[in-house]
Motif scaffolding. Structure first.
Motif, short mmCIF file in Angstrom:
data_model
loop_
_atom_site.label_atom_id
_atom_site.label_comp_id
_atom_site.label_asym_id
_atom_site.label_seq_id
_atom_site.Cartn_x
_atom_site.Cartn_y
_atom_site.Cartn_z
N ALA A 386 0.85 -1.19 0.00
CA ALA A 386 0.00 0.00 0.00
C ALA A 386 0.88 1.24 0.00
CB ALA A 386 -0.91 0.01 1.22
N GLY A 387 0.61 2.16 -0.93
CA GLY A 387 1.33 3.42 -0.93
C GLY A 387 2.60 3.36 -1.76
N ALA A 388 3.17 4.55 -1.96
CA ALA A 388 4.40 4.69 -2.75
C ALA A 388 5.60 4.14 -1.98
CB ALA A 388 4.62 6.15 -3.11
N LEU A 389 6.48 3.48 -2.70
CA LEU A 389 7.66 2.87 -2.07
C LEU A 389 8.89 3.77 -2.15
CD1 LEU A 389 7.22 -0.78 -3.35
CD2 LEU A 389 7.26 -0.08 -0.96
N GLY A 390 8.82 4.86 -2.90
CA GLY A 390 9.99 5.71 -3.08
C GLY A 390 10.65 6.15 -1.78
N PRO A 391 9.89 6.67 -0.81
CA PRO A 391 10.52 7.09 0.45
C PRO A 391 11.22 5.94 1.17
CG PRO A 391 8.35 8.08 0.25
CD PRO A 391 8.47 7.09 -0.86
N HIS A 392 10.59 4.75 1.16
CA HIS A 392 11.22 3.59 1.82
C HIS A 392 12.51 3.20 1.12
CE1 HIS A 392 11.95 -0.31 3.57
NE2 HIS A 392 11.79 -0.90 2.40
N LEU A 393 12.52 3.19 -0.20
CA LEU A 393 13.73 2.82 -0.93
C LEU A 393 14.87 3.81 -0.62
CD1 LEU A 393 12.24 1.86 -4.41
CD2 LEU A 393 12.78 0.36 -2.48
N ALA A 394 14.54 5.08 -0.57
CA ALA A 394 15.57 6.08 -0.25
C ALA A 394 16.11 5.88 1.17
CB ALA A 394 14.98 7.49 -0.40
N GLU A 395 15.21 5.59 2.10
CA GLU A 395 15.65 5.36 3.48
C GLU A 395 16.50 4.10 3.58
OE1 GLU A 395 12.01 5.21 5.64
OE2 GLU A 395 11.62 7.37 5.46
N ALA A 396 16.13 3.06 2.82
CA ALA A 396 16.91 1.82 2.86
C ALA A 396 18.31 2.02 2.32
CB ALA A 396 16.17 0.73 2.07
N LEU A 397 18.45 2.78 1.23
CA LEU A 397 19.79 3.06 0.69
C LEU A 397 20.62 3.86 1.68
CD1 LEU A 397 19.12 3.90 -3.07
CD2 LEU A 397 20.08 1.80 -2.11
N ALA A 398 19.98 4.85 2.31
CA ALA A 398 20.71 5.64 3.31
C ALA A 398 21.12 4.77 4.49
CB ALA A 398 19.84 6.81 3.78
N ALA A 399 20.24 3.85 4.90
CA ALA A 399 20.57 2.95 6.00
C ALA A 399 21.72 2.02 5.61
CB ALA A 399 19.34 2.12 6.39
N TRP A 400 21.71 1.53 4.37
CA TRP A 400 22.80 0.66 3.90
C TRP A 400 24.14 1.38 3.97
CZ3 TRP A 400 23.60 -4.32 2.80
CH2 TRP A 400 24.75 -4.66 2.07
N ASP A 401 24.13 2.63 3.52
CA ASP A 401 25.39 3.40 3.54
C ASP A 401 25.85 3.65 4.97
OD1 ASP A 401 25.36 3.46 0.80
OD2 ASP A 401 24.50 5.47 0.66
N ARG A 402 24.93 3.95 5.85
CA ARG A 402 25.31 4.19 7.24
C ARG A 402 25.83 2.91 7.89
NH1 ARG A 402 21.61 6.69 12.19
NH2 ARG A 402 23.28 6.65 13.76
N LEU A 403 25.15 1.80 7.65
CA LEU A 403 25.60 0.52 8.21
C LEU A 403 26.97 0.13 7.69
CD1 LEU A 403 22.23 -1.44 8.00
CD2 LEU A 403 23.43 -0.83 10.12
N GLY A 404 27.26 0.51 6.44
CA GLY A 404 28.56 0.18 5.86
C GLY A 404 29.71 0.85 6.57
N LEU A 405 29.42 1.94 7.30
CA LEU A 405 30.46 2.66 8.04
C LEU A 405 30.59 2.17 9.48
CD1 LEU A 405 29.66 6.27 6.78
CD2 LEU A 405 31.45 4.73 5.96
#
Length: 507
Positions: A386-405
């Protein structure tokens, strides 16, 4: 199909003023013909809507009947509905023709609501007449309007700001309109000159500058350029390359099998700026017993530029179901000799490559940022979203980058909070004190449901942002009477997964 003229700015401005004055909005049109007719219209059945509008000559009703449904109207009716543009102006824009005292639409112009992280509003989107308006099969040069697939991709688009966006295979331009909301400039490309004119018309009609159009296939029109983002609803439909099978420009690029999507994945890295992302819809074949997602892995690996990949398969069809879907899409009637002939052509084509199934889904690719771990995620998620996934995808990429550090020590020193949309469900056997199943349910994003053990459930339940994860894990180990180091080694990788998928957020 006649060519569209380049949009005249004066005529476009007059049309925009008339549409606004008539209150030609999606809500107003739905109210004009009611919920039953609206549902029928979405299924290509125009009769209920036309009956609801019968006898009405007010501007909204005339516009709904002509520009939304593709029905004819008198010149006098159109003159009253479009007082600034007039019937002659509508014809000059290539949206209608005048036959004596009758105006016959040659295109549709429909209001389309949108909503994203930056707000909500409405566009007017012009495209070719659909099957219902034509009363038969589509011409091969048809320019598609806003449909389910295009709305899906629009909802997938990342909502973070970008400088330059490339829209490959723009069609009527809906992805370009959506991208322009967060981008300074959008380049829209297509092999169809008619599609490019529709895109230019829709950009002008909605008062959007910064959208330019170029003709050509895939990345040829932008060779040597770099973009922060690429979006595409490409003509990925797998079509037999044999005589007698229509090749629709809006869905078929002339490639065999799934070669178009393979070519896109293999070439998009060349036009992405470092850290730039690409998002598209696509098909992939399951061939000779080989998993379709494994074939997508091969395409990603073949890219000259290292790519992060997050591929989500949403649906899988067997060859017959796939053939029936797209033969019907072209307007061929089931049960007819032509229908049977086209189905057989599809099945024979699949047989030559030993295709057992076709997957459909979303591809998110990113030119891997320097110094960051590569993302390689291939999954099947068939549950409704339900709803647009764009915000979630952006948050997931940002989380991946943060976790990588963060190494494990740094992650253990971090705090976390449970996302607002996460709930827990526990299932007990009758009379049992301890649950046999513990589930975490995600209300938004991909609506995932995860089975978790008591230790992870306890950690999630205690994650309120007050204490570091390492302290919580030690306390849970003491409570469960297990080795703290072993529990930490078990839980931290799963915490990373929960952060990436949006169940937890790092403080």
């Amino acid at each position: 199909m006649s060519d569209l003229p380049e949009p005249d700015p004066t005529l476009v401005a007059a049309l925009r003023a008339d549409l606004a004055a008539a209150g030609y909005t999606a809500d107003a049109v739905r109210d004009a013909w009611g919920p039953v007719a609206d549902d029928a219209t979405g299924r290509g059945l125009l009769g209920p809507a036309l009956r609801a509008l019968a006898g009405r000559a007010d501007p909204l009703a005339v516009l709904a009947r002509t520009l939304y449904l593709g029905g004819a109207a008198s010149v006098d009716e159109v003159e009253r509905a479009l007082p600034a543009l007039g019937a002659a102006g509508l014809a000059a824009l290539g949206l209608a023709r005048i036959e004596g005292e009758t105006v016959v639409p040659t295109a549709l112009l429909r209001p389309q609501d949108y909503a994203d992280a930056t707000g909500s509003g409405q566009w007017w989107v012009a495209s070719d007449l659909d099957e219902a308006a034509l009363g038969g099969a589509l011409p091969t040069g048809h320019v598609l309007g806003v449909g389910g697939a295009s709305l899906t991709l629009a909802g997938l688009q990342l909502t973070t700001p970008a400088e330059r966006v490339l829209d490959v295979g723009t069609g009527c331009g809906i992805q370009a309109l959506r991208a322009r909301r967060v981008a300074s400039a959008v380049v829209a490309t297509d092999v169809s000159e008619r599609a490019l004119v529709f895109t230019a018309l829709n950009a002008a009609l909605n008062g959007l500058d910064g959208i330019s159009t170029r003709s050509g296939s895939l990345f040829e029109p932008v060779a040597g350029e770099r973009f922060d983002r690429v979006v595409s609803n490409p003509p990925f439909v797998i079509t037999p390359r044999v005589a007698g099978v229509p090749e629709y420009e809006y869905r078929d690029a002339g490639f065999a099998g799934d070669d178009l999507v393979a070519a896109f994945v293999g070439g998009v890295g060349d036009v992405l700026a470092p850290g730039g992302t690409a998002q598209l819809l696509g098909n992939w074949e399951y061939r000779e017993g080989r998993d379709g997602l494994d074939r997508v892995r091969d395409w990603v690996a073949a890219s000259a530029e290292p790519l992060d990949a997050w591929i989500v398969e949403r649906e899988r069809l067997d060859p017959l179901a796939y053939a029936e879907l797209w033969v019907r899409d072209g307007g061929t009637t089931p049960g007819s000799p032509e229908y049977a002939r086209l189905i057989d052509a599809w099945l024979e084509d699949f047989a030559t490559r030993r295709v057992s199934a076709v997957g459909f889904g979303y591809l998110l690719l990113r030119r891997t940022p320097i110094g960051m771990p590569s993302l390689a995620r291939y999954e099947r998620l068939g549950q409704p979203v339900a709803g647009a996934l764009g915000p979630h995808l952006a948050e997931a990429l940002a989380a991946w980058d943060r976790l990588g550090l963060l190494d494990d020590d740094a992650l253990a020193a971090s705090t976390a909070v449970v996302a607002d949309d996460v709930t827990e469900a526990r299932h007990h056997r009758p009379g049992a004190e301890a649950p046999t199943v513990i589930e975490l349910h995600q209300g938004g994003a991909f609506a995932r449901v995860l089975d978790v053990d008591p230790a992870l459930a306890a950690l999630v339940g205690a994650s309120d942002g007050d204490l570091p994860l390492g302290v919580l894990i030690a306390a849970i180990a003491d409570l469960l009477d297990v080795d703290a180091a072993a529990l930490r080694a078990d839980l931290l990788p799963r915490v990373r997964e929960l952060v990436f998928t949006g169940f937890l957020r790092l403080g």
